[in-house]
Scaffold this motif. Structure first.
Motif, PDB file in Angstrom:
ATOM      1  N   LEU A 104       0.629  -1.243   0.138  1.00  0.00           N
ATOM      2  CA  LEU A 104      -0.222   0.318   0.351  1.00  0.00           C
ATOM      3  C   LEU A 104       0.779   1.413  -0.186  1.00  0.00           C
ATOM      4  O   LEU A 104       0.575   2.408  -0.300  1.00  0.00           O
ATOM      5  CB  LEU A 104      -0.987   0.169   1.279  1.00  0.00           C
ATOM      6  CG  LEU A 104      -2.066   1.510   1.081  1.00  0.00           C
ATOM      7  CD1 LEU A 104      -3.065   1.149   0.449  1.00  0.00           C
ATOM      8  CD2 LEU A 104      -2.959   1.080   2.723  1.00  0.00           C
ATOM      9  N   GLN A 105       1.752   1.764   0.672  1.00  0.00           N
ATOM     10  CA  GLN A 105       2.676   2.442   1.241  1.00  0.00           C
ATOM     11  C   GLN A 105       3.556   2.823  -0.592  1.00  0.00           C
ATOM     12  O   GLN A 105       2.790   3.148  -1.081  1.00  0.00           O
ATOM     13  CB  GLN A 105       4.129   2.267   2.140  1.00  0.00           C
ATOM     14  CG  GLN A 105       4.513   3.349   2.167  1.00  0.00           C
ATOM     15  CD  GLN A 105       4.033   5.209   3.038  1.00  0.00           C
ATOM     16  OE1 GLN A 105       2.976   4.422   3.704  1.00  0.00           O
ATOM     17  NE2 GLN A 105       4.949   5.811   1.699  1.00  0.00           N
ATOM     18  N   ALA A 106       3.833   1.363  -1.190  1.00  0.00           N
ATOM     19  CA  ALA A 106       4.887   1.967  -2.568  1.00  0.00           C
ATOM     20  C   ALA A 106       3.340   2.227  -3.436  1.00  0.00           C
ATOM     21  O   ALA A 106       3.920   3.231  -4.197  1.00  0.00           O
ATOM     22  CB  ALA A 106       4.615   0.249  -2.882  1.00  0.00           C
ATOM     23  N   ALA A 107       2.498   1.726  -3.469  1.00  0.00           N
ATOM     24  CA  ALA A 107       1.526   2.642  -4.317  1.00  0.00           C
ATOM     25  C   ALA A 107       1.367   4.132  -3.843  1.00  0.00           C
ATOM     26  O   ALA A 107       0.944   4.296  -4.938  1.00  0.00           O
ATOM     27  CB  ALA A 107       0.184   1.275  -4.526  1.00  0.00           C
ATOM     28  N   ARG A 158       3.759   5.951  -6.483  1.00  0.00           N
ATOM     29  CA  ARG A 158       4.196   6.122  -6.940  1.00  0.00           C
ATOM     30  C   ARG A 158       2.499   6.836  -7.497  1.00  0.00           C
ATOM     31  O   ARG A 158       2.842   7.545  -8.536  1.00  0.00           O
ATOM     32  CB  ARG A 158       3.797   4.738  -7.916  1.00  0.00           C
ATOM     33  CG  ARG A 158       4.389   3.634  -7.770  1.00  0.00           C
ATOM     34  CD  ARG A 158       4.605   1.789  -8.769  1.00  0.00           C
ATOM     35  NE  ARG A 158       3.193   1.192  -8.017  1.00  0.00           N
ATOM     36  CZ  ARG A 158       3.208   0.837  -6.938  1.00  0.00           C
ATOM     37  NH1 ARG A 158       4.455   0.515  -6.629  1.00  0.00           N
ATOM     38  NH2 ARG A 158       2.117   0.315  -6.424  1.00  0.00           N
ATOM     39  N   LEU A 159       1.253   6.671  -6.712  1.00  0.00           N
ATOM     40  CA  LEU A 159       0.552   8.072  -7.325  1.00  0.00           C
ATOM     41  C   LEU A 159       0.665   9.153  -6.913  1.00  0.00           C
ATOM     42  O   LEU A 159      -0.219  10.639  -7.394  1.00  0.00           O
ATOM     43  CB  LEU A 159      -0.735   7.058  -6.782  1.00  0.00           C
ATOM     44  CG  LEU A 159      -1.353   5.846  -6.822  1.00  0.00           C
ATOM     45  CD1 LEU A 159      -3.109   5.144  -6.415  1.00  0.00           C
ATOM     46  CD2 LEU A 159      -1.908   6.226  -8.848  1.00  0.00           C
ATOM     47  N   ARG A 160       1.269   9.065  -6.075  1.00  0.00           N
ATOM     48  CA  ARG A 160       1.315  10.477  -5.736  1.00  0.00           C
ATOM     49  C   ARG A 160       2.415  11.229  -6.524  1.00  0.00           C
ATOM     50  O   ARG A 160       2.598  12.825  -6.561  1.00  0.00           O
ATOM     51  CB  ARG A 160       2.246  10.694  -3.905  1.00  0.00           C
ATOM     52  CG  ARG A 160       1.731  11.059  -2.614  1.00  0.00           C
ATOM     53  CD  ARG A 160       2.151  11.142  -1.630  1.00  0.00           C
ATOM     54  NE  ARG A 160       2.215  10.605  -0.811  1.00  0.00           N
ATOM     55  CZ  ARG A 160       2.693   9.836  -0.090  1.00  0.00           C
ATOM     56  NH1 ARG A 160       4.005   8.914  -0.331  1.00  0.00           N
ATOM     57  NH2 ARG A 160       2.128   8.145   0.821  1.00  0.00           N
TER      58      ARG A 160
END
Length: 78
Positions: free
Chosen positions: A68-71, A74-76
């Motif tokens: 979740l943190q990686a996603a 990436r979205l940020r």
């Protein structure tokens, strides 16, 4: 096996769900406030959550917090 982060994901909504969710998200975009103004918005969000739960396996991975943190990161960046 984890899917690549940029792989597309499709889901199906009824037209009513799509319209109610569109209005909810548009209102948030305009006001920066998440508020439920009608019970139908709450129902549409519950339905969306159910669809996602049925189609996503990642929330059940042991390393979900890291995934979740990686996603989010990436979205940020977009």
């Amino acid at each position: 096996m984890l899917q690549p982060p940029n792989e597309s994901f499709s889901l199906s909504l009824t037209q009513d769900e799509a319209l109610v969710l569109f209005e909810f998200v548009s209102r948030f975009s305009d006001s920066d406030q998440l508020t439920i103004e009608d019970q139908a918005e709450q129902r549409a969000l519950w339905n969306l959550c159910c669809v996602l739960e049925k189609n996503l396996s990642l929330p059940f991975e042991g390393s979900y917090a890291d995934i979740l943190q990686a996603a989010r990161e990436r979205l940020r960046g977009e």
